[in-house]
Design an enzyme around this catalytic site. Structure first.
Site, PDB file in Angstrom:
ATOM      1  CB  CYS A  66      -0.861   0.070   1.258  1.00 15.29           C
ATOM      2  SG  CYS A  66      -2.157  -1.144   1.345  1.00 15.29           S
ATOM      3  CG  HIS A 122      -1.435   3.447   4.406  1.00 16.85           C
ATOM      4  ND1 HIS A 122      -1.385   2.151   3.934  1.00 16.85           N
ATOM      5  CD2 HIS A 122      -0.950   3.420   5.673  1.00 16.85           C
ATOM      6  CE1 HIS A 122      -0.893   1.369   4.879  1.00 16.85           C
ATOM      7  NE2 HIS A 122      -0.635   2.116   5.936  1.00 16.85           N
TER       8      HIS A 122
END
Ligand SMILES: *[C@@H]1O[C@H](CO)[C@@H](O)[C@H](O)[C@H]1NC(C)=O
Ligand SMILES: *[C@@H]1O[C@H](CO)[C@@H](O)[C@H](O)[C@H]1NC(C)=O
Ligand SMILES: *[C@@H]1O[C@H](CO)[C@@H](O)[C@H](O)[C@H]1NC(C)=O
Ligand SMILES: *[C@@H]1O[C@H](CO)[C@@H](O)[C@H](O)[C@H]1NC(C)=O
Ligand SMILES: *[C@@H]1O[C@H](CO)[C@@H](O)[C@H](O)[C@H]1NC(C)=O
Length: 547
Positions: A66, A122
């Site tokens: 990610c 993130h």
């Protein structure tokens, strides 16, 4: 001659206006989790409708995880060049994507774009200046960490646990109980509805789905959505299909909203996954990369070759499969070109290539090495050059196999694609979406594995580097390291060279001050405060955009 002048004039007037850019990033979606790649067990009619009337990006590479992939998208640089190559940013870790980097929304701001992010970030939040509103975005409804529960919006990141759902810098307590994917979908539609369409829009819709949630409820999804998939036998796969159908509904809603606002004709829509699918119980999930090898977080093709498409009326001859290799770092220069950036304003130091011309002509881009990642802490590196792929090391000794389901034999409902919201919107703009074309494109995007040659040694990447002819052998069945010593040596030299250009990983250890229990049970910008908990002095040096 006159004809040419007229045509050029028209082309000029069409391309003069910067297109709206809608980047939809799915989380942890596998190769075989979209209908256009063959998955018949799940249903993605809206996503498929865009794929069949745009370009299916059949060699679209991402990084295995990610945060690294998101950093590559935002900077146009490989994670080894920004220090983002190792692992992901955890909720209580005091680090993020370097503030020295200029991010995609900041470049687009300079080109007159309005910029909104909906969903997952993130890339760091321990200080507010790392969060989206301080990094080029004008609004954010979403979350800062890597995943959360889709109903209660809490994220468990051991050893801590806290709420992570934000409207701008504020915790969105009012959204408690509302399904995240629906919340993000509705917000994306609102951004489009509110947009003044005389200005170009950049909408980054980064869904949390289909990432798994917290251990007490790994794959949360409303019961009535699960009930739509009685044919999927495996219970986790059924829930996965239901979670994904919410993402597909969201794609339909976004395309429909663009159409209603008469913006669709001026839009470029990209849909991709951030990394390969967590299959076979990895992260408690049930994605499929079949027939590719490996899963999310590994350097195998199943970890790095992502489902992806681009749709736009500006594409010449759409309804094709794009067979050139590209990488998520390429989007920044490609999108800036589309947005009308002056070539000299795109830094030469980027790793990404502008793929727009190649996408329109299918010409090969200049020869280059595609870096899947080098992570010296997790002990692996992988690159692709021409038809060769080198894998040296791996971070998971297991999870190097092939995980189903294939589901090619499951009936695929073509009319559902044609009748989907996205399907109806694009056909009303003149796109061709017929049963014949759908069937043909779907067949042609299928990966043929070839045969395993039993006389070749197994690939054990922790013992010795492996070499695959990725064109002949996309499923990484045959390790040709012993057969091609020269190629292997050349690629190892390239890997050593790339490694020498890496900057140290930015990761920092968990900081106990990040414990949500100290901040009203929310993941917070704890580094902005002098003291240890809520009520201590705010030291954030500036307030960025408020939503
Ligand atoms: C492009 O940038 C260069 C250097 O910054 C500048 O000299 C040139 O005028 C710019 N061209 C356009 C069309 O903006
Ligand atoms: C290859 O991997 C091994 C073990 O994972 C590691 O020790 C070695 O440094 C790597 N070589 C290169 C060139 O990265
Ligand atoms: C879309 O744009 C093209 C060129 O910009 C134009 O010719 C066409 O009529 C437009 N279609 C619709 C449905 O607005
Ligand atoms: C890769 O680079 C790191 C420093 O970033 C160094 O410690 C390591 O020895 C290098 N590995 C190889 C195989 O060159
Ligand atoms: C603390 O959390 C509660 C919900 O648990 C919320 O209602 C309240 O507004 C929060 N207080 C502050 C100061 O953010």
């Amino acid at each position: 001659m006159l004809f040419h002048i007229v045509v050029l004039y028209l082309l000029d007037s069409v391309s003069a206006k910067s297109p709206h850019i809608i980047y939809i990033l799915a989380d942890d979606l596998g190769w075989n989790d979209v209908g256009f790649h063959g998955a018949g067990d799940i249903r993605t009619p809206n996503i498929d409708a865009l794929a069949y009337t745009g370009l299916i990006l059949n060699h679209h590479y991402v990084t295995p995880l990610c945060s690294p992939s998101r950093s590559a998208l935002m900077t146009g640089k490989y994670p080894i060049h920004t220090g983002m190559q190792h692992g992901v940013v955890k909720g209580a870790e005091p680090w993020g994507l370097s503030l020295d980097e200029k991010l995609l929304p900041e470049y687009l701001r300079d080109l007159g774009y309005r910029r909104h992010i909906v969903g997952k970030w993130h890339l760091g939040h321990f200080e507010s200046k790392y969060t989206p509103l301080c990094r080029g975005f004008e609004s954010h409804l979403g979350f800062w960490t890597g995943h959360h529960n889709y109903f209660d919006h809490t994220a468990e990141e051991l050893p801590y646990w806290g709420v992570d759902m934000r409207r701008g810098m504020d915790t969105a307590w009012d959204l408690h109980g509302k399904y995240s994917t629906d919340v993000f979908s509705q917000e994306a539609v609102k951004v489009i509805e509110r947009h003044d369409d005389t200005e170009p829009l950049f909408l980054y819709l980064a869904h949390g789905a289909t990432h798994s949630s917290n251990p007490y409820d790994l794959l949360p999804v409303p019961d009535e959505t699960i009930e739509k998939f009685p044919n999927v036998q495996h219970y986790k796969r059924r829930k996965f299909a239901a979670m994904l159908s919410k993402v597909d509904d969201s794609v339909g809603a976004v395309v429909q909203a663009l159409h209603k606002k008469k913006m669709l004709n001026d839009s470029v829509i990209i849909f991709s996954s951030d990394n390969g699918g967590p299959a076979a119980g990895f992260n408690g999930n049930a994605a499929s990369n079949y027939p590719l090898r490996g899963v999310k977080a590994t350097p195998w093709e199943g970890g790095v070759r992502s489902s992806a498409l681009i749709w736009s009326p500006r594409l010449s001859n759409p309804g094709r499969i794009f067979t050139q290799k590209m990488h998520i770092v390429d989007w920044l220069p490609t999108l800036l070109t589309l947005a009308g950036a002056n070539k000299s304003s795109i830094p030469a130091s980027l790793d990404g290539l502008d793929m727009w011309q190649s996408m329109n002509t299918n010409e090969s881009p200049p020869p280059r090495v595609i870096l899947h990642n080098i992570d010296v802490l997790a002990k692996y590196g992988a690159i692709t050059m021409d038809n060769w792929k080198l894998i040296n090391g791996t971070d998971y000794a297991s999870y190097g196999s092939w995980y189903g389901p294939s589901a090619w034999d499951t009936p695929y409902i073509i009319n559902e694609v044609i009748d989907s919201s996205a399907g109806r919107a694009v056909t009303s703009l003149g796109c061709q979406l017929t049963s014949t074309e759908i069937t043909e494109l779907r067949e042609n995007s299928k990966i043929e594995c070839g045969e395993r040659n039993p006389s070749l040694p197994d690939c054990r990447p922790l013992k010795a580097p492996c070499l695959f002819d990725i064109h002949q052998d996309p499923c990484e069945l045959n390790n040709l390291a012993n057969q091609n010593a020269e190629v292997l040596e050349r690629m190892m030299r390239e890997l050593i060279h790339l490694n020498s250009t890496a900057v140290p990983a930015r990761n920092r250890k968990v900081d106990p001050r990040g414990n949500p229990a100290l901040w009203n049970h929310t993941w917070h910008n704890f580094g902005d405060y002098t003291g240890k908990a809520r009520g201590s002095d705010f030291q954030g040096d500036f307030i960025c955009h408020s939503a």
